[in-house]
Design a protein around this motif. Structure first.
Motif, PDB file in Angstrom:
ATOM      1  N   ARG A  65       3.677  90.835  56.171  1.00 40.20           N
ATOM      2  CA  ARG A  65       2.682  90.683  55.618  1.00 40.20           C
ATOM      3  C   ARG A  65       2.636  89.149  54.950  1.00 40.20           C
ATOM      4  O   ARG A  65       1.730  88.155  54.889  1.00 40.20           O
ATOM      5  CB  ARG A  65       2.506  91.606  54.431  1.00 40.20           C
ATOM      6  CG  ARG A  65       0.968  91.260  53.603  1.00 40.20           C
ATOM      7  CD  ARG A  65       1.085  92.577  52.679  1.00 40.20           C
ATOM      8  NE  ARG A  65       0.642  93.790  53.370  1.00 40.20           N
ATOM      9  CZ  ARG A  65       1.364  94.973  53.582  1.00 40.20           C
ATOM     10  NH1 ARG A  65       2.627  95.154  52.648  1.00 40.20           N
ATOM     11  NH2 ARG A  65       1.108  96.058  54.124  1.00 40.20           N
ATOM     12  N   ALA A  69       0.089  86.070  55.705  1.00 37.57           N
ATOM     13  CA  ALA A  69      -0.518  85.353  54.337  1.00 37.57           C
ATOM     14  C   ALA A  69      -0.293  84.077  54.493  1.00 37.57           C
ATOM     15  O   ALA A  69      -1.159  83.063  54.323  1.00 37.57           O
ATOM     16  CB  ALA A  69      -0.109  85.978  53.338  1.00 37.57           C
ATOM     17  N   LYS A  74      -6.387  86.238  54.741  1.00 37.67           N
ATOM     18  CA  LYS A  74      -6.745  87.362  53.631  1.00 37.67           C
ATOM     19  C   LYS A  74      -7.067  88.369  53.881  1.00 37.67           C
ATOM     20  O   LYS A  74      -7.748  88.696  54.947  1.00 37.67           O
ATOM     21  CB  LYS A  74      -7.661  86.330  52.797  1.00 37.67           C
ATOM     22  CG  LYS A  74      -6.690  85.579  51.972  1.00 37.67           C
ATOM     23  CD  LYS A  74      -7.723  84.687  50.632  1.00 37.67           C
ATOM     24  CE  LYS A  74      -8.470  83.736  51.554  1.00 37.67           C
ATOM     25  NZ  LYS A  74      -9.374  82.757  50.645  1.00 37.67           N
ATOM     26  N   ASP A  75      -7.148  89.395  53.146  1.00 36.48           N
ATOM     27  CA  ASP A  75      -7.740  90.801  53.146  1.00 36.48           C
ATOM     28  C   ASP A  75      -7.515  91.322  54.628  1.00 36.48           C
ATOM     29  O   ASP A  75      -8.148  92.125  55.186  1.00 36.48           O
ATOM     30  CB  ASP A  75      -9.369  90.556  53.164  1.00 36.48           C
ATOM     31  CG  ASP A  75      -9.841  89.807  52.107  1.00 36.48           C
ATOM     32  OD1 ASP A  75      -9.151  89.987  51.029  1.00 36.48           O
ATOM     33  OD2 ASP A  75     -10.774  89.177  52.162  1.00 36.48           O
ATOM     34  N   PHE A  76      -6.127  91.108  55.011  1.00 27.73           N
ATOM     35  CA  PHE A  76      -5.772  91.888  56.326  1.00 27.73           C
ATOM     36  C   PHE A  76      -5.013  92.999  56.009  1.00 27.73           C
ATOM     37  O   PHE A  76      -4.614  93.366  54.873  1.00 27.73           O
ATOM     38  CB  PHE A  76      -5.102  90.890  57.203  1.00 27.73           C
ATOM     39  CG  PHE A  76      -3.868  90.436  56.653  1.00 27.73           C
ATOM     40  CD1 PHE A  76      -2.538  91.188  56.643  1.00 27.73           C
ATOM     41  CD2 PHE A  76      -3.803  89.233  55.987  1.00 27.73           C
ATOM     42  CE1 PHE A  76      -1.600  90.742  56.044  1.00 27.73           C
ATOM     43  CE2 PHE A  76      -2.570  88.605  55.327  1.00 27.73           C
ATOM     44  CZ  PHE A  76      -1.329  89.450  55.158  1.00 27.73           C
ATOM     45  N   LYS A  77      -4.985  94.135  56.995  1.00 30.52           N
ATOM     46  CA  LYS A  77      -4.126  95.176  56.783  1.00 30.52           C
ATOM     47  C   LYS A  77      -3.228  95.494  57.865  1.00 30.52           C
ATOM     48  O   LYS A  77      -3.194  94.858  58.906  1.00 30.52           O
ATOM     49  CB  LYS A  77      -5.135  96.484  57.054  1.00 30.52           C
ATOM     50  CG  LYS A  77      -5.640  97.139  55.767  1.00 30.52           C
ATOM     51  CD  LYS A  77      -6.356  98.390  56.090  1.00 30.52           C
ATOM     52  CE  LYS A  77      -7.153  98.501  57.356  1.00 30.52           C
ATOM     53  NZ  LYS A  77      -7.968  99.910  57.223  1.00 30.52           N
ATOM     54  N   SER A  95      -4.611  94.382  61.259  1.00 32.51           N
ATOM     55  CA  SER A  95      -6.091  94.091  61.358  1.00 32.51           C
ATOM     56  C   SER A  95      -6.745  93.182  60.428  1.00 32.51           C
ATOM     57  O   SER A  95      -6.424  93.014  59.133  1.00 32.51           O
ATOM     58  CB  SER A  95      -6.790  95.670  60.851  1.00 32.51           C
ATOM     59  OG  SER A  95      -5.848  96.639  61.539  1.00 32.51           O
ATOM     60  N   LEU A  96      -7.649  92.339  60.817  1.00 36.00           N
ATOM     61  CA  LEU A  96      -8.223  91.342  60.091  1.00 36.00           C
ATOM     62  C   LEU A  96      -9.664  92.021  59.933  1.00 36.00           C
ATOM     63  O   LEU A  96     -10.139  92.584  60.585  1.00 36.00           O
ATOM     64  CB  LEU A  96      -8.340  90.195  60.746  1.00 36.00           C
ATOM     65  CG  LEU A  96      -7.093  89.345  61.335  1.00 36.00           C
ATOM     66  CD1 LEU A  96      -7.334  88.120  61.777  1.00 36.00           C
ATOM     67  CD2 LEU A  96      -6.211  89.077  60.046  1.00 36.00           C
ATOM     68  N   PRO A  97     -10.250  91.601  58.618  1.00 38.21           N
ATOM     69  CA  PRO A  97     -11.493  92.054  58.532  1.00 38.21           C
ATOM     70  C   PRO A  97     -12.515  91.643  59.401  1.00 38.21           C
ATOM     71  O   PRO A  97     -12.186  90.651  59.939  1.00 38.21           O
ATOM     72  CB  PRO A  97     -11.704  91.619  57.040  1.00 38.21           C
ATOM     73  CG  PRO A  97     -10.644  90.272  56.790  1.00 38.21           C
ATOM     74  CD  PRO A  97      -9.772  90.899  57.719  1.00 38.21           C
ATOM     75  N   GLU A  98     -13.663  92.107  59.511  1.00 44.24           N
ATOM     76  CA  GLU A  98     -14.738  91.716  60.334  1.00 44.24           C
ATOM     77  C   GLU A  98     -15.216  90.410  59.947  1.00 44.24           C
ATOM     78  O   GLU A  98     -15.057  89.727  58.642  1.00 44.24           O
ATOM     79  CB  GLU A  98     -15.898  92.714  60.196  1.00 44.24           C
ATOM     80  CG  GLU A  98     -16.726  92.570  58.780  1.00 44.24           C
ATOM     81  CD  GLU A  98     -17.156  93.793  58.272  1.00 44.24           C
ATOM     82  OE1 GLU A  98     -18.057  94.178  58.324  1.00 44.24           O
ATOM     83  OE2 GLU A  98     -16.159  94.585  57.619  1.00 44.24           O
ATOM     84  N   SER A  99     -15.740  89.509  60.845  1.00 43.26           N
ATOM     85  CA  SER A  99     -16.027  88.121  60.452  1.00 43.26           C
ATOM     86  C   SER A  99     -17.484  88.287  60.405  1.00 43.26           C
ATOM     87  O   SER A  99     -18.241  89.034  60.811  1.00 43.26           O
ATOM     88  CB  SER A  99     -15.495  87.162  61.737  1.00 43.26           C
ATOM     89  OG  SER A  99     -16.127  87.774  62.753  1.00 43.26           O
ATOM     90  N   LYS A 100     -18.015  87.450  59.385  1.00 41.65           N
ATOM     91  CA  LYS A 100     -19.443  87.418  59.142  1.00 41.65           C
ATOM     92  C   LYS A 100     -20.174  86.573  60.366  1.00 41.65           C
ATOM     93  O   LYS A 100     -21.499  87.039  60.619  1.00 41.65           O
ATOM     94  CB  LYS A 100     -19.718  86.489  57.859  1.00 41.65           C
ATOM     95  CG  LYS A 100     -19.148  87.546  56.695  1.00 41.65           C
ATOM     96  CD  LYS A 100     -19.886  88.671  56.434  1.00 41.65           C
ATOM     97  CE  LYS A 100     -18.854  89.621  55.269  1.00 41.65           C
ATOM     98  NZ  LYS A 100     -18.193  90.620  55.808  1.00 41.65           N
TER      99      LYS A 100
END
Lengths: 318, 534
Positions: A65, A69, A74-77, A95-100
Motif C-alpha cells: 500500500r 501510494a 490515491k483511493d486504491f484498494k 484496484s485503482l478507482p475508475e477514471s473520469k
C-alpha cells in the motif's frame, strides 16, 4: 437406492412461509444494494484498473500500500486473495478507482508497475493479470450484459408461452428474476465484486432455475390433462412431490459439481462459483416455492373475478 | 431412422469416430499436442492480450474537411473571388465548412463552384451572404467505415509482422467505432502495445512559423491569435533538440494513406534515415506543394513530419520533391527500422485510444485452466460415482451418456474452431448438470412406471416417452437463451453460450438416443421376464 419414494408433502399450504423467506432475502439484498454496499461492480463494468500480482513470498499488504501510494496513487484498494479454504495464494489485487476521462488509465498501471519494480525487484513477483477498462467501455459492457439477460428472459418467456400458456412463462420468469435478485443481493451483502464471469454464472443459474421450473410445470400440465376433478392445489402438490426425487437428485449433484468448483477452482473462479453455489440452492427452491404457487395464485385471482376457474392445461403435448 | 439395434450401434460409433476426429484431428506428434492444435483456448485460459481500441473517426472527418477548406480557398482564388473567408468555426462539428464574406457580385459564381462536382459530398446551404457546407450523412458514414477498415488493415499488417499466431483483429461493438485485438500467448504485452500505439498517424504539414519555446511564446509571436487555418504543435523538430512549439498549417499536405513504401537507408554520412515513396496521386500533389514552397532567399520553406500529433522532424525543402523523399531524424538503426515499418504498413488514418486492455499472464492462464478442468473433472467423477450407486446398472447408461456428451462437445469445439474460455467451462458444467438431469428424469420416470406394475420393456418405453417432452422443453428453452446470449453478449458471455449450446445439442443425442439404446440392448430378446437394474 431411493430417496423419496412417495412423498405427500403439502407444499402449497406453506406458501406464506415461502413468501416470508423470499421476502426477507430479497429485501435484505435490495436494502444492501440501496444503502450499504450497493451493487459492487467489478472493474469490467465500472471501469478502472485492476492489477493482479503474484509474489514469491507472502506479501505484506501494508508495505504494498505504501509503495503504491508513494508512486502517486490515491483511493486504491489492495486485496489479498486466498482460496476458500483460507490459504493465502500469495496473490494481491490492486484496484485503482475508475477514471473520469478516457485514456488516463495507463498512467495508473505505469505507477503500479514502477512501484513494484522499485520495491520488489529482489523478492520476486509476477504480474498475472491486468485489466484496464475505460469508463465508456465499462458502461457499454454493463449495457450489453443487461440487454443480453433481458433478451434471453424474453426469449424464454416466448418459448414457454408457445409451449404452455402465458401464465406458465410469466411464473417461470418471475421465479428466475427472484433468483437473480437474491443472488445479486448476496453479492451486495458479502461485498463481492460482480464481473463478467459472474454474469456468466448468473446466466447459468437462470438456465438452471428455468430448467427446474419447467420440469415441475411439465408434470403439472401432464397431470392436469389426465385428472380434471382434482383441485389445482392438489395437482400442483402432487406434481411437485412426483418430481421431488428428481429435483433433489439433480440439484444435489449439480451442487456437488459447483461446490467442487468453488473449493478447488482457484481464485479466478471465486466470484463465479460463489454465484453458482448460491444460485443452485435458490433456483431449486424457487421452482417449488415461487413458480408453482404463482400458478395457483393466478387461478385463485381469476376465480375471484368470476372467470373460468381452471388453469389452462396448456397446449397438447407434442 | 435406424430400426434395429445394430444399425443404431453403427450410427453411434460413426458419430463417435467423427467427433473423436474433431478433437484430435489426424494425430501426429503426440495426443496432447494434437488436442492442443484442435481446441482453441481463449485468452483467459492460455494467456495473452485483449485490447479494445476506439478509433477517433471524427478526426478523419476533420482532416478531410481541412483539406477541402484549402481546396476551396485555392479555387476561390483561381476564380478571382477576393475577400471571402473559408474556415471551420465549430470544433464540435468537424463536418461543417463555412464560406463567409463573399462579395454580392460573386455569390452566384461561388454557389455554382461549391455545387460543382468537386464538392459533391457536401450539402450546400446559403445564409447571410455566406455558404455552409455540411458533409452528407452518407459521406460521413462512408468515411467512417473507410477509416475503420483502414485502421483494421493497418493494425493487422503490423501485428502480422510481430509474428503472433492466430491474432484476432476485427470490428467490435454494435455500430461503435471500435476494434478488438486479441493476441493469444503473447507474454510481452508492453512490446505489442508499443507497436500499435507508437504507430498512429503520420502526416507532413507546412511550417508557418516557429520554433517557439512554448505555447505562450508561440501565441505572443503571432500577436495573440492563432490563424484559423493553422495550429500549434509540439515536438523536437530534430534529434536531440528540446521540446519546442511550431506553427503549422492545419491541413496536412501528405498523410498516412499517401505513403506507398518506406525503407530504412543511410544518408551520405552513413547515418540511418528513411527513404519513402508516395503514391502517384500524392506525388503529384506533393510536387506542386514542394515546388511552390522550396526554400528561397526570402523564405525558409520547410515542412514538418508529424507523427502522432508530435513534430518529429522539420526539414527544409531544398527542391521540388515528387514521390521520393528522405526523413532524417538522427535515428538509431532500430528506430529507422521501426519507423519505416510503420510507414510501409501505412499509418493509421485516425488516432486510437485504448478502451479496454486486458492482459492475462500465461502462467495464470495455465493455472486457471488446470484448476477449472480439475474442478470440472472432480465434479463429474463424483456425479458419475453417485449415479452408479443410486441407479446401479442404469447408472452405467448415465455415465456412458455423460462421457459421450463431453466427447461430442469437445469434438464440436474442434470442428467449429470455437474458443474455449473460462465461462465456457461454466457452460460445460451446466451441460453436465443438465445431462445428469436428463438421465435422472428418465430413470425416475422408469421407476415410477415399474412401480405402477409395468414390465421392464414397457417401463423403459413409457419412461423415455414421458421424459422426452420435458427434456425437449428444458433444452430448447436453454438453447434459445444461449442463442440470444451469443447474439448480444460480449466475449466471455459468448464463450459460455457456445459451449452450452453445443453441450445441450450433444446431450439431446446422448441422454436420449444412446441411453435408450443401451436399455434396449440389455432388454433385447428377454421378453416380459426381463429385469432392470435401476
Amino acid at each position: 437406492m431411493e430417496l423419496f419414494r412417495s412423498t405427500t408433502i403439502d407444499w402449497l399450504s406453506r406458501k406464506w412461509y415461502f413468501l416470508g423467506f423470499s421476502l426477507i432475502f430479497s429485501v435484505a439484498g435490495i436494502l444492501s444494494m440501496l444503502f450499504w454496499h450497493h451493487v459492487p461492480l467489478g472493474v469490467d463494468f465500472r471501469g478502472g484498473t485492476q492489477v493482479t500480482v503474484r509474489f514469491d513470498t507472502t506479501p505484506n499488504e501494508d508495505h504494498i500500500r505504501s509503495a503504491v501510494a508513494q508512486a502517486g496513487m490515491k483511493d486504491f484498494k489492495i486485496q489479498r486473495i486466498s482460496d476458500p479454504s483460507g490459504n493465502s495464494a500469495n496473490e494481491v489485487v490492486i484496484s485503482l478507482p475508475e477514471s473520469k476521462s478516457e485514456g488516463t488509465e495507463d498512467q495508473g498501471r505505469a505507477a503500479i508497475d514502477s512501484a513494484l519494480h522499485t520495491n520488489y525487484k529482489d523478492s520476486g513477483f509476477a504480474v498475472q493479470k491486468v485489466d484496464i477498462v475505460g469508463p465508456t467501455a465499462g458502461k457499454q459492457l454493463q449495457k450489453q450484459a443487461w440487454l443480453a439477460t433481458a433478451y434471453s428472459l424474453i426469449g424464454m418467456l416466448i418459448y414457454l408461452w408457445f409451449r404452455f400458456e402465458l401464465i406458465y412463462g410469466v411464473a417461470a420468469v418471475v421465479a428466475v428474476f427472484h433468483d437473480t435478485l437474491i443472488t445479486v443481493g448476496a453479492f451486495s451483502l458479502t461485498n463481492k465484486e460482480i464481473d463478467l464471469t459472474v454474469i456468466a454464472a448468473i446466466l447459468t443459474l437462470i438456465g438452471y432455475s428455468m430448467n427446474d421450473t419447467i420440469v415441475v410445470f411439465d408434470r403439472i400440465r401432464e397431470n392436469l390433462a389426465v385428472s380434471r376433478r382434482e383441485t389445482l392445489s392438489d395437482v400442483v402438490n402432487r406434481s411437485i412431490n412426483q418430481t421431488l426425487s428428481r429435483t433433489v437428485l439433480t440439484s444435489g449433484l449439480t451442487f456437488l459439481t459447483v461446490l467442487s468448483l468453488y473449493l478447488f477452482g482457484g481464485a479466478v473462479l471465486h466470484g463465479f462459483s460463489f454465484a453458482l453455489v448460491v444460485g443452485i440452492l435458490i433456483g431449486t427452491y424457487s421452482s417449488i416455492a415461487v413458480a408453482a404457487p404463482m400458478l395457483v395464485a393466478y387461478q385463485d385471482w381469476r376465480a375471484s373475478r368470476g372467470k373460468v376457474a381452471t388453469l389452462p392445461a396448456g397446449r397438447s403435448r407434442a | 431412422m435406424f430400426k434395429n439395434l445394430t444399425g443404431k450401434t453403427v450410427f453411434i460409433i460413426a458419430v463417435l469416430l467423427v467427433f473423436c476426429y474433431g478433437i484430435v484431428g489426424i494425430p501426429h506428434g503426440g495426443l496432447k499436442q494434437s488436442i492442443a492444435n484442435r481446441i482453441n483456448l481463449g485468452l483467459d485460459l492460455r494467456g495473452g492480450i485483449h485490447l479494445v481500441l476506439g478509433v477517433h473517426v471524427a478526426e478523419a472527418i476533420g482532416s478531410a474537411t481541412d483539406r477541402d477548406v484549402a481546396r476551396i480557398e485555392a479555387a476561390l482564388q483561381a476564380a478571382g473571388v477576393t475577400g471571402a473567408t473559408v474556415g471551420k468555426t465549430d470544433a464540435a462539428h468537424p463536418e461543417t465548412i463555412s464560406v463567409t464574406g463573399v462579395p454580392v457580385a460573386k455569390t452566384s459564381d461561388v454557389r455554382s463552384l461549391l455545387q460543382g462536382t468537386d464538392y459533391q459530398i457536401y450539402d450546400v446551404s446559403s445564409a447571410n451572404g455566406g455558404f455552409t457546407l455540411t458533409m452528407k450523412h452518407s459521406a460521413i458514414t462512408d468515411l467512417e467505415t473507410r477509416t475503420l477498415d483502414t485502421s483494421i488493415e493497418t493494425i493487422r499488417e503490423r501485428i502480422d509482422k510481430l509474428g503472433v499466431s492466430e491474432p484476432v483483429i476485427q470490428k467490435y461493438g454494435l455500430g461503435e467505432n471500435e476494434i478488438l485485438v486479441e493476441l493469444p500467448g503473447v507474454d510481452d504485452p508492453a512490446r505489442v502495445e508499443d507497436i500499435i500505439q507508437s504507430t498512429a498517424k503520420l502526416e507532413i504539414h507546412e511550417v508557418v512559423g516557429g520554433p517557439y519555446e512554448n505555447d505562450q511564446a508561440g501565441l505572443t509571436a503571432n500577436s495573440g491569435v492563432i490563424p484559423p487555418d493553422s495550429v500549434l504543435m509540439h515536438g523536437t523538430g530534430s534529434a536531440g533538440a528540446p521540446d519546442q512549439v511550431f506553427l503549422l498549417k492545419r491541413a496536412s499536405e501528405v498523410e498516412g494513406t499517401d505513403f506507398r513504401d518506406a525503407q530504412p537507408s543511410q544518408d551520405v554520412n552513413g547515418r540511418p534515415n528513411i527513404t519513402f515513396t508516395l503514391t502517384t496521386e500524392a506525388g503529384d500533389r506533393f510536387y506542386k506543394y514542394t515546388s511552390a514552397h522550396s526554400r528561397t532567399s526570402d523564405k525558409p520553406g520547410s515542412m514538418a513530419i508529424v507523427l502522432d500529433n508530435k513534430v518529429r522532424e522539420v526539414a527544409g525543402i531544398n527542391s521540388a520533391i515528387r514521390d521520393r523523399g528522405e526523413i532524417e531524424g538522427g535515428f538509431t538503426k532500430d528506430q529507422a527500422n521501426d519507423l519505416s515499418l510503420m510507414l510501409r504498413t501505412g499509418a493509421l488514418p485516425a488516432t486510437i485510444s485504448y478502451l479496454e486492455t486486458r492482459t492475462v499472464g500465461p502462467s495464470l492462464g495455465a493455472a486457471s485452466i488446470r484448476q477449472g478442468v480439475e474442478a470440472a473433472v472432480a465434479g463429474m467423477l463424483a456425479v458419475m460415482v453417485f449415479m452408479l450407486i443410486y441407479y446401479k446398472g442404469a447408472g452405467i447408461n448415465a455415465d456412458l451418456a455423460l462421457a459421450l456428451n463431453l466427447l461430442i462437445l469437445l469434438g464440436f469445439m474442434g470442428f467449429s474452431h470455437a474458443t474455449l474460455t473460462l465461462p465456457g467451462i461454466a457452460g460445460v458444467i451446466l451441460t453436465i448438470g443438465m445431462g445428469v438431469d436428463s438421465n435422472v428424469l428418465i430413470f425416475e420416470r422408469i421407476r415410477e412406471e415399474l412401480r405402477a406394475g409395468k414390465t421392464a420393456a414397457a417401463a423403459v418405453k413409457e419412461g423415455f416417452a414421458h421424459a422426452w417432452t420435458t427434456i425437449v422443453d428444458t433444452h430448447v428453452t436453454t438453447i434459445v437463451s444461449a442463442a440470444i446470449l451469443f447474439l448480444f453478449g460480449t466475449g466471455p458471455v459468448k464463450g459460455f453460450a457456445v459451449t452450452l449450446t453445443f453441450g445441450l445439442l450433444a446431450n439431446l443425442f446422448t441422454a436420449v438416443f444412446v441411453s435408450r439404446l443401451i436399455f434396449d440392448a440389455h432388454l433385447q430378446g428377454k421378453g416380459r421376464t426381463a429385469e432392470l437394474s435401476i
